[in-house]
Scaffold this motif. Structure first.
Motif, PDB file in Angstrom:
ATOM      1  N   TRP A  22      45.168  31.500  38.237  1.00 34.23           N
ATOM      2  CA  TRP A  22      44.593  32.713  37.634  1.00 34.23           C
ATOM      3  C   TRP A  22      44.960  32.802  36.152  1.00 34.23           C
ATOM      4  CZ3 TRP A  22      42.035  32.019  41.424  1.00 34.23           C
ATOM      5  CH2 TRP A  22      42.298  32.373  42.738  1.00 34.23           C
ATOM      6  N   ALA A  23      46.159  32.377  35.804  1.00 34.42           N
ATOM      7  CA  ALA A  23      46.554  32.392  34.393  1.00 34.42           C
ATOM      8  C   ALA A  23      45.669  31.451  33.573  1.00 34.42           C
ATOM      9  CB  ALA A  23      48.022  32.001  34.258  1.00 34.42           C
ATOM     10  N   GLU A  38      39.751  44.848  33.306  1.00 35.14           N
ATOM     11  CA  GLU A  38      39.843  45.416  34.652  1.00 35.14           C
ATOM     12  C   GLU A  38      38.461  45.638  35.259  1.00 35.14           C
ATOM     13  OE1 GLU A  38      41.975  49.216  36.915  1.00 35.14           O
ATOM     14  OE2 GLU A  38      42.429  48.744  34.818  1.00 35.14           O
ATOM     15  N   VAL A  39      37.485  45.994  34.437  1.00 34.74           N
ATOM     16  CA  VAL A  39      36.137  46.273  34.949  1.00 34.74           C
ATOM     17  C   VAL A  39      35.408  44.999  35.384  1.00 34.74           C
ATOM     18  CG1 VAL A  39      35.867  48.371  33.598  1.00 34.74           C
ATOM     19  CG2 VAL A  39      35.160  46.171  32.612  1.00 34.74           C
ATOM     20  N   ALA A  60      43.918  35.774  50.899  1.00 32.62           N
ATOM     21  CA  ALA A  60      44.439  36.457  49.707  1.00 32.62           C
ATOM     22  C   ALA A  60      43.857  35.867  48.422  1.00 32.62           C
ATOM     23  CB  ALA A  60      45.965  36.367  49.690  1.00 32.62           C
ATOM     24  N   ALA A  61      43.757  34.538  48.337  1.00 32.86           N
ATOM     25  CA  ALA A  61      43.259  33.911  47.104  1.00 32.86           C
ATOM     26  C   ALA A  61      41.818  34.299  46.828  1.00 32.86           C
ATOM     27  CB  ALA A  61      43.386  32.388  47.204  1.00 32.86           C
ATOM     28  N   LEU A  62      41.000  34.421  47.869  1.00 32.53           N
ATOM     29  CA  LEU A  62      39.598  34.787  47.670  1.00 32.53           C
ATOM     30  C   LEU A  62      39.483  36.245  47.246  1.00 32.53           C
ATOM     31  CD1 LEU A  62      36.773  33.655  47.754  1.00 32.53           C
ATOM     32  CD2 LEU A  62      36.653  34.232  50.181  1.00 32.53           C
ATOM     33  N   THR A  67      38.779  40.085  42.669  1.00 32.20           N
ATOM     34  CA  THR A  67      39.391  41.204  41.954  1.00 32.20           C
ATOM     35  C   THR A  67      39.563  40.875  40.477  1.00 32.20           C
ATOM     36  OG1 THR A  67      40.556  41.886  43.961  1.00 32.20           O
ATOM     37  CG2 THR A  67      41.412  42.712  41.868  1.00 32.20           C
ATOM     38  N   LEU A  68      39.772  39.595  40.177  1.00 36.52           N
ATOM     39  CA  LEU A  68      39.987  39.158  38.795  1.00 36.52           C
ATOM     40  C   LEU A  68      38.683  39.067  37.999  1.00 36.52           C
ATOM     41  CD1 LEU A  68      42.030  37.998  36.685  1.00 36.52           C
ATOM     42  CD2 LEU A  68      41.522  35.732  37.654  1.00 36.52           C
TER      43      LEU A  68
END
Length: 253
Positions: A22-23, A38-39, A60-62, A67-68
């Protein structure tokens, strides 16, 4: 510096866990387009409705990748998109596969086996022309690959090109560009396009499909100057010819 982001350098420490994936995606988005906000994520309520409809919990990863950046179509929706939660479905082959990505004409699907849904970051399989095959070992890795692939075909194709690599040019890419730390993986089109490997330089992305007589190189520059530099470095028969002018300003993702 314009075009300074280098995918291989950014992944030099690998992706031993999904937070590193994700980073990387955050850094890539900021360098090649706009920083994630965030949007840009899928609302939790939408994910919950999908789980209720599907009758299973998302790994969780999906959930985290939606969400990201679930609403950043520039990052996930140019060619073979990440499916929105309302379009995810269970494919009944292979003991049941939760499909979360689709080839743009429905010729291939990517998903997680139902029996693996208890894992936070389970392996991903792709429905290729010769059946379901293992794609990458974790959803987070598959999402990094997705973002890179969607970037390759982004920008309306203005900063993209491709060529078939003859035998004498197969070694040109690894000699002149740095390998991105993604494992070898299959292309859904068939075993002749295995392995798929990524390479980069600052502001430049390259994907090499296969190592045999059907090897193709797909490339994308962040700017026209970046693309022109790739075309000059690899003297192939480029499908779209050379760009006619240099443009140091990055175009929209």
């Amino acid at each position: 510096m314009t075009g300074a982001f280098d995918a291989a350098e950014a992944l030099d420490c690998g992706m031993s866990d999904r937070e590193l994936a994700w980073a990387f995606i955050r850094g890539f988005a900021a360098a090649w387009g706009e920083p994630l906000a965030e949007v840009d994520g899928t609302p939790a309520a939408e994910l919950a409705r999908a789980e209720a409809r599907l009758g299973c919990s998302l790994p969780a990863a999906l959930r985290e990748v939606h969400t990201l950046l679930g609403a950043r179509f520039d990052l996930i929706g140019n060619q073979d998109p990440l499916l929105p939660p309302a379009e995810m479905f269970v494919h009944d082959e292979y003991g049941g596969v939760l499909v979360f990505r689709s080839e743009n004409q429905g010729c291939a699907f990517w998903g997680v086996r139902l029996r693996d849904l208890d894992q936070d970051d389970p392996p991903v399989f792709v429905q290729a022309q010769h059946g379901w095959v293992r794609f990458l070992d974790r959803v987070s890795l598959a999402c990094v690959e997705l973002v890179l692939s969607e970037a390759l075909f982004g920008g309306g194709g203005r900063l993209y090109n491709a060529c078939e690599l003859p035998a004498d040019l197969l070694g040109a890419v690894p000699e002149r560009f740095q390998r991105v730390a993604l494992p070898d993986y299959p292309m859904w089109t068939g075993p002749e396009d295995f392995p798929v490997r990524w390479f980069s330089a600052p502001g430049q992305l390259l994907r090499q499909d296969g190592l045999g007589v059907h090897s193709w190189l797909h490339v994308r520059g962040r700017t026209r100057a970046d693309l022109e530099a790739i075309l000059a470095t690899v003297p192939g028969q480029w499908a779209l010819g050379y760009t006619e002018s240099l443009d140091a300003e990055p175009l929209p993702f």
